[in-house]
Design an enzyme around this catalytic site. Structure first.
Site, mmCIF file in Angstrom:
data_model
loop_
_atom_site.group_PDB
_atom_site.id
_atom_site.type_symbol
_atom_site.label_atom_id
_atom_site.label_comp_id
_atom_site.label_asym_id
_atom_site.label_seq_id
_atom_site.Cartn_x
_atom_site.Cartn_y
_atom_site.Cartn_z
ATOM 1 N N GLN A 141 0.853 -1.191 0.000
ATOM 2 C CA GLN A 141 0.000 0.000 0.000
ATOM 3 C C GLN A 141 0.887 1.239 0.000
ATOM 4 O O GLN A 141 1.190 1.806 1.055
ATOM 5 C CB GLN A 141 -0.916 -0.023 1.230
ATOM 6 C CG GLN A 141 -1.833 1.161 1.364
ATOM 7 C CD GLN A 141 -2.965 1.130 0.373
ATOM 8 O OE1 GLN A 141 -3.605 0.105 0.206
ATOM 9 N NE2 GLN A 141 -3.227 2.242 -0.271
ATOM 10 N N PHE A 142 1.304 1.656 -1.165
ATOM 11 C CA PHE A 142 2.194 2.798 -1.347
ATOM 12 C C PHE A 142 1.691 4.045 -0.626
ATOM 13 O O PHE A 142 2.466 4.780 -0.021
ATOM 14 C CB PHE A 142 2.343 3.055 -2.855
ATOM 15 C CG PHE A 142 3.053 4.316 -3.211
ATOM 16 C CD1 PHE A 142 4.433 4.401 -3.087
ATOM 17 C CD2 PHE A 142 2.360 5.415 -3.690
ATOM 18 C CE1 PHE A 142 5.115 5.563 -3.428
ATOM 19 C CE2 PHE A 142 3.028 6.581 -4.034
ATOM 20 C CZ PHE A 142 4.410 6.651 -3.900
ATOM 21 N N THR A 143 0.398 4.282 -0.639
ATOM 22 C CA THR A 143 -0.142 5.525 -0.088
ATOM 23 C C THR A 143 -0.015 5.621 1.431
ATOM 24 O O THR A 143 -0.146 6.715 1.980
ATOM 25 C CB THR A 143 -1.613 5.732 -0.502
ATOM 26 O OG1 THR A 143 -2.388 4.635 -0.030
ATOM 27 C CG2 THR A 143 -1.734 5.848 -2.014
#
Length: 145
Positions: free
Chosen positions: A78-80
């Site tokens: 989950q990059f964000t």
């Protein structure tokens, strides 16, 4: 590293309509990798994930871990989660690890999880994923290492 953990009754991840990972009762874990993260931080975070007491015992208190109940672990990149949201109206991703480093640490954590826990599933790094879950509680925590 950051991990948003959600206690679930079941969860699955789809990529282009295909289920790539799924679990029944357990933890859905969204993983965010930041600059400066390393394998030692991944190991520490995985240790906490497997032992964090978020499942109810016989008295209804959160005293049981994922390991205790033998539940599933679904890891999803989950990059964000690595975003800086401290100011302004748009997130900044300057604190996020570069994609190559993020993928290496995510893959490392996934491999270690398979060695340490029986039921492990995952999403697909960098893919456009649809995550389906039934949050149990709801119970959600943000862990950082």
């Amino acid at each position: 590293m950051k991990a948003l953990i959600q206690r679930v009754r079941h969860a699955r991840v789809e990529v282009a309509g295909e289920v790539v990972g799924g679990i029944d009762q357990g933890l859905l874990v969204l993983i965010g990798v930041e600059r400066g993260d390393d394998r030692a931080r991944a190991d520490k975070l995985l240790h906490r994930l497997l032992r964090y007491r978020v499942f109810s015992d016989e008295q209804g208190k959160m005293n049981r871990s994922l390991t205790d109940i033998g539940g599933g672990l679904l890891l999803v990149s989950q990059f964000t989660l690595a975003a800086d949201t401290g100011s302004g109206l748009r997130p900044s991703f300057s604190s996020a690890a570069p994609p190559v480093q993020g993928e290496e640490l995510y893959d490392y954590m996934l491999a270690q999880a398979h060695l340490q826990h029986a039921q492990v599933a995952s999403g697909r790094f960098g893919a456009d994923m649809q995550v389906h879950l039934q949050n149990d509680g709801p119970v959600t925590f943000l862990l950082e290492s």
